[in-house]
Design a protein around this motif. Structure first.
Motif, PDB file in Angstrom:
ATOM      1  N   ASP A  85       0.849  -1.198   0.000  1.00  0.00           N
ATOM      2  CA  ASP A  85       0.000   0.000   0.000  1.00  0.00           C
ATOM      3  C   ASP A  85       0.879   1.241   0.000  1.00  0.00           C
ATOM      4  O   ASP A  85       0.948   2.003   0.984  1.00  0.00           O
ATOM      5  CB  ASP A  85      -0.935  -0.016   1.217  1.00  0.00           C
ATOM      6  N   TYR A  86       1.595   1.443  -1.100  1.00  0.00           N
ATOM      7  CA  TYR A  86       2.474   2.599  -1.219  1.00  0.00           C
ATOM      8  C   TYR A  86       2.767   2.856  -2.694  1.00  0.00           C
ATOM      9  O   TYR A  86       2.733   1.945  -3.525  1.00  0.00           O
ATOM     10  CB  TYR A  86       3.772   2.401  -0.429  1.00  0.00           C
ATOM     11  N   ALA A  87       3.058   4.120  -3.001  1.00  0.00           N
ATOM     12  CA  ALA A  87       3.538   4.471  -4.336  1.00  0.00           C
ATOM     13  C   ALA A  87       5.030   4.127  -4.402  1.00  0.00           C
ATOM     14  O   ALA A  87       5.729   4.241  -3.405  1.00  0.00           O
ATOM     15  CB  ALA A  87       3.320   5.963  -4.572  1.00  0.00           C
ATOM     16  N   PRO A  88       5.510   3.653  -5.569  1.00  0.00           N
ATOM     17  CA  PRO A  88       4.840   3.587  -6.872  1.00  0.00           C
ATOM     18  C   PRO A  88       4.059   2.295  -7.116  1.00  0.00           C
ATOM     19  O   PRO A  88       3.509   2.124  -8.205  1.00  0.00           O
ATOM     20  CB  PRO A  88       6.022   3.677  -7.836  1.00  0.00           C
ATOM     21  N   ALA A  95       4.835   7.595  -0.706  1.00  0.00           N
ATOM     22  CA  ALA A  95       5.830   6.762  -1.373  1.00  0.00           C
ATOM     23  C   ALA A  95       6.706   5.988  -0.396  1.00  0.00           C
ATOM     24  O   ALA A  95       7.002   6.450   0.717  1.00  0.00           O
ATOM     25  CB  ALA A  95       6.718   7.620  -2.264  1.00  0.00           C
ATOM     26  N   ILE A  96       7.112   4.797  -0.835  1.00  0.00           N
ATOM     27  CA  ILE A  96       8.195   4.022  -0.223  1.00  0.00           C
ATOM     28  C   ILE A  96       9.063   3.550  -1.389  1.00  0.00           C
ATOM     29  O   ILE A  96       8.559   2.959  -2.345  1.00  0.00           O
ATOM     30  CB  ILE A  96       7.671   2.819   0.584  1.00  0.00           C
ATOM     31  N   ALA A  97      10.364   3.803  -1.294  1.00  0.00           N
ATOM     32  CA  ALA A  97      11.247   3.590  -2.458  1.00  0.00           C
ATOM     33  C   ALA A  97      11.751   2.157  -2.551  1.00  0.00           C
ATOM     34  O   ALA A  97      12.953   1.906  -2.694  1.00  0.00           O
ATOM     35  CB  ALA A  97      12.419   4.562  -2.389  1.00  0.00           C
ATOM     36  N   ILE A 170      18.564   2.524  -7.012  1.00  0.00           N
ATOM     37  CA  ILE A 170      17.570   1.839  -6.186  1.00  0.00           C
ATOM     38  C   ILE A 170      16.212   1.804  -6.864  1.00  0.00           C
ATOM     39  O   ILE A 170      15.364   0.983  -6.518  1.00  0.00           O
ATOM     40  CB  ILE A 170      17.459   2.488  -4.795  1.00  0.00           C
ATOM     41  N   LEU A 171      15.989   2.713  -7.812  1.00  0.00           N
ATOM     42  CA  LEU A 171      14.777   2.733  -8.631  1.00  0.00           C
ATOM     43  C   LEU A 171      15.195   2.743 -10.098  1.00  0.00           C
ATOM     44  O   LEU A 171      16.249   3.288 -10.438  1.00  0.00           O
ATOM     45  CB  LEU A 171      13.931   3.973  -8.331  1.00  0.00           C
ATOM     46  N   PRO A 172      14.383   2.167 -10.978  1.00  0.00           N
ATOM     47  CA  PRO A 172      14.773   2.127 -12.396  1.00  0.00           C
ATOM     48  C   PRO A 172      15.103   3.491 -12.975  1.00  0.00           C
ATOM     49  O   PRO A 172      16.005   3.600 -13.824  1.00  0.00           O
ATOM     50  CB  PRO A 172      13.540   1.509 -13.070  1.00  0.00           C
TER      51      PRO A 172
END
Length: 383
Positions: A85-88, A95-97, A170-172
């Protein structure tokens, strides 16, 4: 959901078997398994619900035995949210990364003989406390680098050079093709260490992407009648095609009866309010507050720069490590109040395999920003 539960059961069940089950005549298998519960409640104008995540992270690898100085390592990482239950992952939440991820985290060949070392391939690079170059190890999906690294270490001298072809963020969206050079030289002198560095970064896919940073630091301690004095100082300059900025960091404190108390300031400067000092390859979560309000100095300060004055306390009670920070944030230009933050951490190592911890960040907005509360609880198994 059943697949997620199965993955968690396999990861945790494997962790209980112990390291000895994975030693072979060719090398050693290992695993680092984490399960973390995380929340993010950001009081902004989007009306998003507070984020909640239960996230598993399993990094499983194999390292060969050394042969004539050579060894090889491969490591695969799986990040699987059980509660997302978090973006993205879902719209309408804060958000949570830590998105769902499957990737080869590391794949490298190493050579080590006497004072010389070399690593070629996808690798972890951490330099000088990770302020300028790090692996962002707090997040589930680690930052690694496709790089060639050469090292030399003898007596008080240490030298490091890396050529980075690709950053695996850590993110695309943080992945980047680069032509970057990292040079770092350290020398132990007296009761401390002097470090000089040059980090020459260039994003191959972006115009005006050259960022050259040159710096010098001193970090040391001194024992005096049962009290350890600790101190560090650092200065750096940074140039891009459009701006020149400076960086300062000072910290002083003492360790008395197992309690560390320190006062410090870190200043990421500004070029007359037009652009601010940046550290794009750093483990940024470690600095300027765990609520991560200043990960991008330009975007988060409007180019005005950041002055972070903080006090910290560290101790251990009954085997539990306790850490506390209090930050006050201000701009370098125009005297803007960016708010304050309280950070708290408790970590307990249960045995050689298991560690548990809890952590919280409470950010209060100033003239700009929005109130934010983040909390974490986790268990980790390394074997």
């Amino acid at each position: 959901m059943q697949a997620k539960k199965t993955l968690l059961a396999i990861a945790l069940g494997t962790a209980t078997l112990g390291a000895s089950a994975y030693e072979t005549e060719y090398g050693n298998a290992y695993a680092d398994v984490k399960v973390r519960y995380e929340t993010n409640d950001t009081d902004d104008a989007t009306d998003n619900d507070a984020a909640t995540g239960l996230i598993t992270d399993a990094a499983v690898g194999f390292e060969t035995l050394n042969y004539e100085g050579f060894s090889a390592l491969v490591e695969y990482e799986i990040v699987q949210p059980l509660i997302d239950d978090y973006a993205p992952e879902k719209a309408g939440y804060d958000a949570i990364a830590d998105p769902e991820t499957r990737e080869w985290n590391r794949a490298q060949v190493s050579y080590k003989k006497d004072e010389f070392g070399a690593i070629v391939g996808r690798q972890r690079i951490i330099l000088d406390g990770a302020r300028f170059v790090g692996n962002v190890g707090w997040r589930a999906n680690e930052q690694t680098f496709d790089a060639v690294t050469l090292t030399y270490s003898k007596d008080e001298l240490s030298l490091h050079y890396s050529f980075i072809d690709q950053v695996n963020g850590i993110l695309p969206r943080f992945d980047a093709d680069t032509t970057s050079h990292l040079l770092n030289a350290g020398y132990k002198v007296g009761t401390g260490k002097i470090t000089a560095y040059a980090y020459l970064l260039e994003d191959d896919d972006t115009e005006n992407s050259q960022r050259d940073t040159f710096g010098l630091s001193y970090n040391g301690s001194y024992d005096m009648d049962g009290t350890k004095l600790i101190y560090k100082a650092e200065y750096a300059t940074q140039s891009t095609e459009t701006a020149d900025t400076n960086y300062f960091a000072l910290e002083g404190g003492a360790v008395v009866s197992g309690v560390t108390l320190a006062l410090g300031n870190e200043t990421l400067g500004s070029d007359d309010g037009n652009a601010a000092f940046e550290t794009p390859l750093a483990t940024k979560h470690k600095f300027n507050g765990w609520a991560d309000k200043f990960l991008n100095t330009n975007a988060n300060t409007g180019g005005l720069g950041l002055s972070d004055t903080y006090v910290k306390a560290v101790t251990k009670v009954s085997g539990v490590k306790l850490v506390g920070f209090y930050h006050t944030f201000n701009s370098v230009e125009d005297d803007v109040d960016f708010g304050n933050e309280l950070d708290l951490l408790a970590v307990k190592k249960l045995d050689d395999t298991f560690t548990v911890g809890a952590k919280a960040a409470f950010y209060s907005a100033g003239d700009t920003g929005v109130d934010t509360t983040k909390m974490w609880a986790w268990v980790q198994a390394k074997f």
